[in-house]
Design an enzyme around this catalytic site. Sequence first.
Site, short mmCIF file in Angstrom:
data_model
loop_
_atom_site.label_atom_id
_atom_site.label_comp_id
_atom_site.label_asym_id
_atom_site.label_seq_id
_atom_site.Cartn_x
_atom_site.Cartn_y
_atom_site.Cartn_z
N ALA A 49 0.76 -1.28 0.09
CA ALA A 49 0.00 0.05 0.11
C ALA A 49 0.81 1.32 -0.07
O ALA A 49 1.90 1.22 0.34
CB ALA A 49 -0.99 0.14 1.06
N MET A 50 0.09 2.34 -0.35
CA MET A 50 1.04 3.49 -0.33
C MET A 50 0.22 4.57 0.32
O MET A 50 -0.94 4.97 0.17
CB MET A 50 1.42 3.93 -1.79
CG MET A 50 2.00 5.45 -1.89
SD MET A 50 3.53 5.46 -1.01
CE MET A 50 3.51 7.16 -0.53
N ASN A 101 -0.28 7.78 0.39
CA ASN A 101 -0.73 9.31 -0.06
C ASN A 101 -1.41 10.08 0.59
O ASN A 101 -2.33 9.47 1.20
CB ASN A 101 -1.15 9.01 -1.45
CG ASN A 101 -0.42 8.15 -2.57
OD1 ASN A 101 0.69 8.44 -2.67
ND2 ASN A 101 -0.96 7.19 -2.81
N HIS A 155 -1.28 0.73 9.32
CA HIS A 155 -0.14 1.44 9.00
C HIS A 155 -0.08 2.45 8.10
O HIS A 155 0.48 3.33 8.57
CB HIS A 155 0.73 0.05 8.34
CG HIS A 155 2.00 0.48 7.77
ND1 HIS A 155 3.25 -0.09 8.34
CD2 HIS A 155 2.47 1.17 6.96
CE1 HIS A 155 4.20 0.29 8.08
NE2 HIS A 155 3.89 1.05 6.94
N GLU A 156 -0.97 2.34 7.25
CA GLU A 156 -0.91 3.32 6.20
C GLU A 156 -1.58 4.70 6.86
O GLU A 156 -1.25 5.84 6.44
CB GLU A 156 -1.75 3.15 4.91
CG GLU A 156 -1.20 1.84 4.01
CD GLU A 156 0.17 1.88 3.77
OE1 GLU A 156 0.76 3.13 3.52
OE2 GLU A 156 1.01 0.91 4.03
N HIS A 168 0.77 6.68 8.91
CA HIS A 168 1.60 7.75 8.06
C HIS A 168 0.80 8.97 7.95
O HIS A 168 1.65 9.68 7.77
CB HIS A 168 1.70 6.97 6.72
CG HIS A 168 2.93 6.02 6.66
ND1 HIS A 168 4.16 6.03 7.25
CD2 HIS A 168 2.98 4.85 6.21
CE1 HIS A 168 4.89 5.36 6.85
NE2 HIS A 168 4.07 4.38 6.34
#
Length: 886
Positions: A273-274, A276, A308-309, A312
């Site tokens: 995943a990312m 953004n 987790h994402e 961030h």
Amino acid sequence: MEQFKGQPRLPKFAVPKRYDIRLKPDLTACKFGGSVAIDLDIVSDTRFIVLNAAELSVSTGSVTFTHKDSSKVFKPLKVETFEEDGILVLEFGETLPSGPGVLAIGFEGILNDKMKGFYRSSYEHNGEKKNMAVTQFEPVDARRCFPCWDEPACKATFKITLDDVPSELVALSNMPVVEEKLDGHLKTVSYQETPIMSTYLVAVVVGLFDYVEDHTSDGIKVRVYCQVGKANQGKFALKVAVKTLELYKEYFAVPYPLPKLDMVAIPDFSAGAMENYGLVTYRETALLFDEQHSAAANKQRVATVVAHELAHQWFGNLVTMEWWTHLWLNEGFATWVSYLAADSLFPEWKIWTQFLDESTEGLRLDGLEESHPIEVEINHACEVDEIFDAISYRKGASVIRMLQSYLGAEPFQRSLASYIKKHAYSNAKTEDLWAALEEGSGEPVNKLMHSWTKQQGYPVVSVKVKDQKLEFDQTQFLSSGSEGTGQWIVPITLCCGSYDVRKSFLLQTKSETLDIKEFLGCSVAEIGSGSTCNKNNAQCSWIKLNVDRAGFYRVKYDEKLAAQLRNAIEKKYLSATDRYGILDDSAALSMARQQSFVSLLTLLGAYREELDYTVLSNLITISYKLTRIADDAVPALLDLINQFFIGLLQYSAEKLGWQPKPDESHLDAMLRGEILTALASFGHDLTIDEAIRRFNAFLDDRNTPLLPPDIRRAAYVAVMKRVSVSNRSGYESLLRVYRETDLSQEKTRILGSLASCPDPDIILEVLNFLLTSEVRSQDAVFGLAVSSKGRETAWTWLKNNWEHISKTWGSGFLITRFVSATVSPFASLEKVKEVEEFFKVHPNPAITRTLKQSIERVQINAKWVESIQGEKDLADAVTELAYRKY
């Protein structure tokens, strides 16, 4: 212009403040055009502007710099892109005036198929193949979409507009839509300007989607987007996201800073995943959960990846690392905090026990001489991908857990909140975090942690009893058996005979001696005899260091203490986390030839009545490694060793059975699948027969209760164990299931099972299948888990297909997985020479570190094989263990 080549960072002539970006993606021709107007400050005399761009076509005529005060327009004499460095150099005929100005650039690019930059992902809708446009910019690929200062510290705001978007498509970016203008079948979509942020967090997604929606208690709109017809599969992630945002708001004492959060499932996606800002992108397997066909392990993965994402959004997006050297601040913290969130939402998962798998992965990589410190110097953009590894994520998370355990939960949380407030919308280094924790706890955090982040590796603490004293000694642990030179400040915790008798101290020197009576209140004789050491403790018969495996180090006990711990495991005196730690340390010490193979097998025998998911899961992982190494070292004993492991798992297998029980725990559901898969892998005929019977029922009815998702992988492995060139039906059936399902989790389950076949000819077919268009390029690595029988086939296949593999996965971490999976399983020094010679002729800078680590693993395996072959009584011991009646 040459002066700017090969530099690790951009020059500081200009500082970007705001980007106005227009993009026009063409999903049919798979290309895009665009323009960017960048507000920047010229801060020193220069005739050059140097920024990042890669794989973009920039025409000299499209570039202008307009000085704001004088309105004078400057046109560059020369515009040149240096692709190797990913930089665009603009040379002007005169010195640019200092102060604010606007740099305008027009550009064109390709919607590539490499899953980085601005790329295309394909999907099917009503039987027709279609493209979506997706961005993936971390670490250094925003430059592949628009010219920019593509470094984490170069924060700015971003105003994004998408032109000529087909009107039926959904167009998303970091911020909510501010205006949508229709023009026939096309539309122009403009978004609110972002807060100040780094380029790697900018995101755009254009495609055909369904969504589900909810809101947090303070009104943040949260959506999960997925392919049309899959909306229900987004409901679990949506629920987790809403609860997690609220939990983090409380924990960090800072609200989520954006008005919305979108999470999108992307069919082609290289990472998990990312994060953004406001538009988090995921692999389908990490976001979607199908109540009928997803396993318990899939559910847990979705929850932890979402947590987790979203971590961030604070740790990484709001406060960003200053440079990639400090990547662990992003990834280590997000990993640790995701467990905090999962534990709060799903306490029955015992997620902090499962966290030990994170620390173990960190320990395994950091036991290599070719590891790297948590803080690693990055001298070129091409080096960044390789540090998205178990050191940055897992060792990073583990040293945070160790520090929180030492400082205490409350001061740790308070200090984190202070750190985030102080550095919000800015950048930070490791030292900034230590300063906040020092201020909040009153402890010398910088001094304590310096050795854990600045130097690679970790210690093994040896402990022995001598003359009524406990002697501690630390040395750097290396899996090769060599002795490193590192030294750490180690937070030692220990229990004596009971968790009520717990002590702790800092081991700040190489060795230390403690008087047992004075320190623990009991004598050596009492420890040895199992007699009482205080009135509250009936069994003072063991000493355990690194209680709950909270510290990032290994422990080596003398023979007497080790025997007592083995006895304590059999009598169920120890916690699951301590049972895990003892076994994992023992396996690592055996590999490093500091402990015999026989003693490790004997210790494994103490776990015959083990039922904890995390402990048994790691025991199975260790068992797989031991059968592989035994196949090289003592092939004549392999059947007996497999028989021993089968016997070891019988107790738990019988307790769990094949069918899920009403209201059984999440952990039992996961454990059943792992145990049955292991029994099939070890060749247990009764398990294989039953698994194939259930698989055949599944072929007739995909919804049969005989093969629930949690045991499907076990059935697939069992089927492949019986496949050969002359008996292909099971393989063909699995391929049919693969082709018929549209669930990514089912596809990866099958891919991960196909290479279990012992027939090298079938394995070659499987490997060739991975390179076909039927397998998405991010999923090919799942099919590389070949058996010992298939590793030579896999290595030859890699060599024969290297040009294609290098072109398809040429940079990024996926190619490192290919190399690691095909090289690491070997155990001969001759193979090392062959591998080195091949990659000397076929170099790839993206795999430099991984290749060295893989070769070191082969060397470690070779030494371990030699050591096992030298154990005189091995055959007798293995025979006794294999036939022992439990």
